[in-house]
Design a protein around this motif. Structure first.
Motif, PDB file in Angstrom:
ATOM      1  N   HIS A 154       0.838  -1.198   0.000  1.00 31.95           N
ATOM      2  CA  HIS A 154       0.000   0.000   0.000  1.00 31.95           C
ATOM      3  C   HIS A 154       0.876   1.252   0.000  1.00 31.95           C
ATOM      4  N   PRO A 155       0.443   2.310  -0.688  1.00 30.72           N
ATOM      5  CA  PRO A 155       1.277   3.510  -0.778  1.00 30.72           C
ATOM      6  C   PRO A 155       1.368   4.312   0.510  1.00 30.72           C
ATOM      7  N   SER A 156       0.340   4.264   1.354  1.00 32.16           N
ATOM      8  CA  SER A 156       0.315   5.103   2.552  1.00 32.16           C
ATOM      9  C   SER A 156       0.555   4.265   3.801  1.00 32.16           C
ATOM     10  N   ALA A 157       1.695   4.504   4.464  1.00 31.51           N
ATOM     11  CA  ALA A 157       1.974   3.819   5.724  1.00 31.51           C
ATOM     12  C   ALA A 157       0.971   4.236   6.798  1.00 31.51           C
ATOM     13  N   THR A 158       0.524   5.486   6.753  1.00 31.25           N
ATOM     14  CA  THR A 158      -0.434   5.986   7.748  1.00 31.25           C
ATOM     15  C   THR A 158      -1.732   5.194   7.707  1.00 31.25           C
ATOM     16  N   LEU A 159      -2.286   5.019   6.510  1.00 31.59           N
ATOM     17  CA  LEU A 159      -3.547   4.289   6.390  1.00 31.59           C
ATOM     18  C   LEU A 159      -3.372   2.805   6.723  1.00 31.59           C
ATOM     19  N   THR A 160      -2.206   2.263   6.385  1.00 32.00           N
ATOM     20  CA  THR A 160      -1.927   0.867   6.731  1.00 32.00           C
ATOM     21  C   THR A 160      -1.893   0.693   8.247  1.00 32.00           C
ATOM     22  N   LEU A 161      -1.250   1.624   8.945  1.00 29.15           N
ATOM     23  CA  LEU A 161      -1.189   1.548  10.404  1.00 29.15           C
ATOM     24  C   LEU A 161      -2.567   1.746  11.032  1.00 29.15           C
ATOM     25  N   GLU A 162      -3.399   2.576  10.425  1.00 25.31           N
ATOM     26  CA  GLU A 162      -4.764   2.737  10.940  1.00 25.31           C
ATOM     27  C   GLU A 162      -5.534   1.421  10.855  1.00 25.31           C
ATOM     28  N   ARG A 163      -5.389   0.747   9.728  1.00 25.89           N
ATOM     29  CA  ARG A 163      -6.072  -0.548   9.575  1.00 25.89           C
ATOM     30  C   ARG A 163      -5.515  -1.559  10.583  1.00 25.89           C
ATOM     31  N   TRP A 164      -4.198  -1.535  10.779  1.00 20.56           N
ATOM     32  CA  TRP A 164      -3.560  -2.445  11.740  1.00 20.56           C
ATOM     33  C   TRP A 164      -4.062  -2.161  13.157  1.00 20.56           C
ATOM     34  N   CYS A 165      -4.132  -0.898  13.487  1.00 21.79           N
ATOM     35  CA  CYS A 165      -4.608  -0.485  14.815  1.00 21.79           C
ATOM     36  C   CYS A 165      -6.038  -0.958  15.046  1.00 21.79           C
ATOM     37  N   GLY A 166      -6.889  -0.795  14.046  1.00 22.69           N
ATOM     38  CA  GLY A 166      -8.273  -1.219  14.180  1.00 22.69           C
ATOM     39  C   GLY A 166      -8.416  -2.727  14.258  1.00 22.69           C
ATOM     40  N   ALA A 167      -7.668  -3.448  13.425  1.00 20.33           N
ATOM     41  CA  ALA A 167      -7.774  -4.903  13.395  1.00 20.33           C
ATOM     42  C   ALA A 167      -7.345  -5.543  14.706  1.00 20.33           C
ATOM     43  N   HIS A 168      -6.382  -4.886  15.393  1.00 22.68           N
ATOM     44  CA  HIS A 168      -5.839  -5.470  16.623  1.00 22.68           C
ATOM     45  C   HIS A 168      -6.276  -4.717  17.879  1.00 22.68           C
ATOM     46  N   HIS A 169      -7.244  -3.796  17.714  1.00 25.52           N
ATOM     47  CA  HIS A 169      -7.880  -3.128  18.860  1.00 25.52           C
ATOM     48  C   HIS A 169      -6.853  -2.467  19.786  1.00 25.52           C
ATOM     49  N   THR A 188       1.569  21.608  -3.054  1.00 26.99           N
ATOM     50  CA  THR A 188       0.796  22.848  -3.139  1.00 26.99           C
ATOM     51  C   THR A 188       1.094  23.723  -1.917  1.00 26.99           C
ATOM     52  N   ASP A 189       0.758  25.006  -2.036  1.00 28.55           N
ATOM     53  CA  ASP A 189       0.942  25.921  -0.901  1.00 28.55           C
ATOM     54  C   ASP A 189       0.134  25.459   0.310  1.00 28.55           C
ATOM     55  N   ALA A 190      -1.079  24.971   0.053  1.00 30.83           N
ATOM     56  CA  ALA A 190      -1.929  24.511   1.158  1.00 30.83           C
ATOM     57  C   ALA A 190      -1.302  23.312   1.864  1.00 30.83           C
ATOM     58  N   MET A 191      -0.706  22.414   1.101  1.00 29.39           N
ATOM     59  CA  MET A 191      -0.041  21.252   1.699  1.00 29.39           C
ATOM     60  C   MET A 191       1.147  21.684   2.548  1.00 29.39           C
ATOM     61  N   ASN A 192       1.962  22.576   2.019  1.00 32.82           N
ATOM     62  CA  ASN A 192       3.122  23.052   2.773  1.00 32.82           C
ATOM     63  C   ASN A 192       2.702  23.750   4.059  1.00 32.82           C
ATOM     64  N   HIS A 193       1.640  24.518   3.976  1.00 30.08           N
ATOM     65  CA  HIS A 193       1.150  25.215   5.169  1.00 30.08           C
ATOM     66  C   HIS A 193       0.683  24.212   6.222  1.00 30.08           C
ATOM     67  N   GLU A 194      -0.057  23.198   5.790  1.00 22.46           N
ATOM     68  CA  GLU A 194      -0.560  22.212   6.749  1.00 22.46           C
ATOM     69  C   GLU A 194       0.590  21.422   7.376  1.00 22.46           C
ATOM     70  N   LEU A 195       1.599  21.104   6.577  1.00 27.31           N
ATOM     71  CA  LEU A 195       2.748  20.373   7.118  1.00 27.31           C
ATOM     72  C   LEU A 195       3.529  21.218   8.118  1.00 27.31           C
ATOM     73  N   ASP A 196       3.565  22.535   7.884  1.00 26.95           N
ATOM     74  CA  ASP A 196       4.299  23.436   8.775  1.00 26.95           C
ATOM     75  C   ASP A 196       3.554  23.724  10.078  1.00 26.95           C
ATOM     76  N   THR A 197       2.242  23.660  10.025  1.00 29.56           N
ATOM     77  CA  THR A 197       1.466  24.181  11.160  1.00 29.56           C
ATOM     78  C   THR A 197       0.617  23.144  11.881  1.00 29.56           C
ATOM     79  N   SER A 198       0.633  21.893  11.424  1.00 28.86           N
ATOM     80  CA  SER A 198      -0.228  20.893  12.043  1.00 28.86           C
ATOM     81  C   SER A 198       0.529  19.589  12.269  1.00 28.86           C
ATOM     82  N   ASP A 199      -0.145  18.685  12.967  1.00 30.18           N
ATOM     83  CA  ASP A 199       0.404  17.353  13.202  1.00 30.18           C
ATOM     84  C   ASP A 199      -0.237  16.308  12.290  1.00 30.18           C
ATOM     85  N   THR A 200      -0.886  16.750  11.233  1.00 28.16           N
ATOM     86  CA  THR A 200      -1.504  15.812  10.301  1.00 28.16           C
ATOM     87  C   THR A 200      -0.435  14.933   9.663  1.00 28.16           C
ATOM     88  N   PRO A 201      -0.645  13.619   9.605  1.00 24.71           N
ATOM     89  CA  PRO A 201       0.346  12.748   8.976  1.00 24.71           C
ATOM     90  C   PRO A 201       0.643  13.154   7.534  1.00 24.71           C
TER      91      PRO A 201
END
Length: 235
Positions: free
Chosen positions: A60-75, A137-150
């Protein structure tokens, strides 16, 4: 007699109140992670799980989404949601081959981001990320600079693909060549000791135009196994 009865009644009330208070306090205590026993069955299960997670991450391309599925599957948490917790500090030196892998010149600006990816109380991965801001994009760079979003969620609109450079099991619960051995390691009766990092991936992310825009080194922790082994939950 009335005084004795009244006193006994109050004792019962106080006793019930104390029991409820103790129960409430126990309910608020954080649940300790299950202990894996050092025996052949647990080691086999741990190895199979690590190999399964490795395969999921590679497919899968996104490690974040893979870990979310792993977290859910194993509670691992009440809500299977990955939070990227920024780790402040100095930038790590850029790996020597990084600019060639990202197909950029010596003067192209790069940014560095280090995060811990956590699900509930469990830090599942520690990621070092060098990325090319001019390819976002500028919006992506801003979010990466100012948030904890993966990172993977921020750049998801790029419909990126992931090219794995290396995937290394940093810890094997069983010794090399165990499948040809006459017997598996003997049980010790103690807890199975795991290192902090158990798996490492290096990858480059490419956008739809096939331009590389990110080099990431992901170190997965033993918290990916912070749940009760199947062998210990069977009656």
């Amino acid at each position: 007699m009335r005084g004795l009865r009244r006193g006994a009644a109050w004792s019962c009330v106080l006793g019930l109140g104390s029991s409820l208070l103790v129960s409430s306090l126990h309910a608020r205590e954080p649940e300790l992670p299950p202990t894996w026993r050092d025996d052949a069955t647990s080691r086999l299960e741990a190895l199979a799980l690590l190999q399964s997670l490795n395969a999921e991450l590679l497919s899968h391309p996104s490690a974040t989404l893979t870990l979310e599925r792993w977290c859910g599957a194993h509670h691992l948490a009440p809500e299977a949601k990955i939070i990227a917790e920024r780790v402040p500090g100095e930038d790590k030196p850029l790996p020597s081959e990084a600019r060639a892998q990202l197909q950029i010149g010596a003067d192209e600006p790069l940014r560095y981001r280090r995060v811990q990816l956590a699900c509930g109380p469990h830090v599942l991965s520690e990621a070092d990320n060098w990325y090319v801001p001019s390819r976002l994009t500028d919006a992506m760079n801003h979010e990466l600079d100012t948030s904890d979003t993966p990172f993977g969620k921020v750049v998801q609109p790029l419909h990126f693909r992931r090219q794995t450079l290396s995937a290394e099991l940093l810890w094997s619960p069983l010794p090399q060549g165990w499948e040809n051995a006459a017997s598996l390691p003997a049980a010790t009766g103690a807890a199975l000791v795991m290192p902090h990092h158990v798996l490492e991936h290096r990858a480059v992310l490419f956008d739809q135009s096939n331009r590389p825009f990110s080099l990431v080194i992901e170190s997965y922790t033993s918290q990916v196994l912070a749940f009760a082994p199947a062998a210990q939950t069977r009656p």
